[in-house]
Design a protein around this motif. Structure first.
Motif, PDB file in Angstrom:
ATOM      1  N   ALA A 133       0.838  -1.208   0.000  1.00 20.50           N
ATOM      2  CA  ALA A 133       0.000   0.000   0.000  1.00 20.50           C
ATOM      3  C   ALA A 133       0.867   1.248   0.000  1.00 20.50           C
ATOM      4  O   ALA A 133       0.577   2.224  -0.699  1.00 20.50           O
ATOM      5  N   VAL A 134       1.964   1.213   0.763  1.00 24.19           N
ATOM      6  CA  VAL A 134       2.880   2.361   0.785  1.00 24.19           C
ATOM      7  C   VAL A 134       3.500   2.557  -0.589  1.00 24.19           C
ATOM      8  O   VAL A 134       3.628   3.677  -1.073  1.00 24.19           O
ATOM      9  N   GLY A 135       3.868   1.441  -1.256  1.00 24.82           N
ATOM     10  CA  GLY A 135       4.439   1.539  -2.600  1.00 24.82           C
ATOM     11  C   GLY A 135       3.440   2.120  -3.588  1.00 24.82           C
ATOM     12  O   GLY A 135       3.784   2.986  -4.398  1.00 24.82           O
ATOM     13  N   ARG A 136       2.183   1.654  -3.503  1.00 20.96           N
ATOM     14  CA  ARG A 136       1.163   2.187  -4.400  1.00 20.96           C
ATOM     15  C   ARG A 136       0.925   3.672  -4.170  1.00 20.96           C
ATOM     16  O   ARG A 136       0.830   4.451  -5.116  1.00 20.96           O
ATOM     17  N   GLU A 143       3.230  10.292  -9.454  1.00 21.04           N
ATOM     18  CA  GLU A 143       2.522  10.670 -10.671  1.00 21.04           C
ATOM     19  C   GLU A 143       1.841  12.026 -10.499  1.00 21.04           C
ATOM     20  O   GLU A 143       1.865  12.870 -11.403  1.00 21.04           O
ATOM     21  N   MET A 144       1.282  12.227  -9.318  1.00 18.17           N
ATOM     22  CA  MET A 144       0.612  13.502  -9.071  1.00 18.17           C
ATOM     23  C   MET A 144       1.624  14.655  -9.094  1.00 18.17           C
ATOM     24  O   MET A 144       1.318  15.754  -9.592  1.00 18.17           O
ATOM     25  N   LYS A 145       2.825  14.422  -8.584  1.00 18.14           N
ATOM     26  CA  LYS A 145       3.863  15.457  -8.605  1.00 18.14           C
ATOM     27  C   LYS A 145       4.274  15.762 -10.050  1.00 18.14           C
ATOM     28  O   LYS A 145       4.484  16.919 -10.409  1.00 18.14           O
ATOM     29  N   LYS A 146       4.401  14.683 -10.868  1.00 17.45           N
ATOM     30  CA  LYS A 146       4.757  14.895 -12.271  1.00 17.45           C
ATOM     31  C   LYS A 146       3.673  15.705 -12.981  1.00 17.45           C
ATOM     32  O   LYS A 146       3.979  16.617 -13.749  1.00 17.45           O
TER      33      LYS A 146
END
Length: 154
Positions: A133-136, A143-146
């Motif tokens: 879950a932490v990895g996801r 992705e949100m930062k990108k």
């Protein structure tokens, strides 16, 4: 000239020197305070003295007798409880020495070890799920930062 100085001195003593008036007020206050208040204080002290003597003569012996009776009763109860706990401890000691109890204790120890192994396995599964879950979430936030970086460059 002498009369003028005398008149000026009289006027000054009447206008500036308030000692005679203050002394009269002080005497009046002291008289009122000492006469009226002293009687109240004496009555109050007499009431307190009577209350204390009544307490010492009546209530204190009654309380000490009651306390002595209650403490004796409590002591006998504590001695009885102590005797009962000693008997229980002797019974437990005798029961521990029996082989039946040893077999039961061994079975419980084995059950406890099985339980601990199961808990360890479940903990590892939860840790794995948590790591996934932490990895996801990390990937999602990356992705949100990108995406945020793309939109902020415009």
């Amino acid at each position: 000239m002498e009369k003028i100085v005398k008149d000026v001195g009289d006027i000054q003593s009447r206008l500036i020197d308030h000692r005679p008036v203050l002394q009269g007020e002080i005497r009046y206050f002291l008289r009122e305070f000492e006469e009226k208040r002293a009687f109240r204080e004496c009555r109050l002290l007499e009431k307190l003295n009577k209350m204390i003597s009544d307490t010492n003569d009546h209530d204190l012996p009654q309380c000490t007798d009651s306390m002595h009776d209650k403490l004796c009763d409590a002591l006998t109860r504590f001695e009885a409880a102590n005797h009962m706990t000693q008997r229980i401890q002797q019974r437990e000691l005798a029961a521990e020495q029996s082989t039946h109890l040893q077999v039961f204790a061994e079975r419980q120890r084995q059950d406890w070890e099985t339980f601990l192994k199961e808990q360890s396995r479940l903990k590892e599964e939860v840790d794995e799920e948590h790591a996934k879950a932490v990895g996801r979430l990390s990937a999602q936030y990356d992705e949100m930062k990108k995406d945020l970086a793309k939109y902020s460059s415009f």
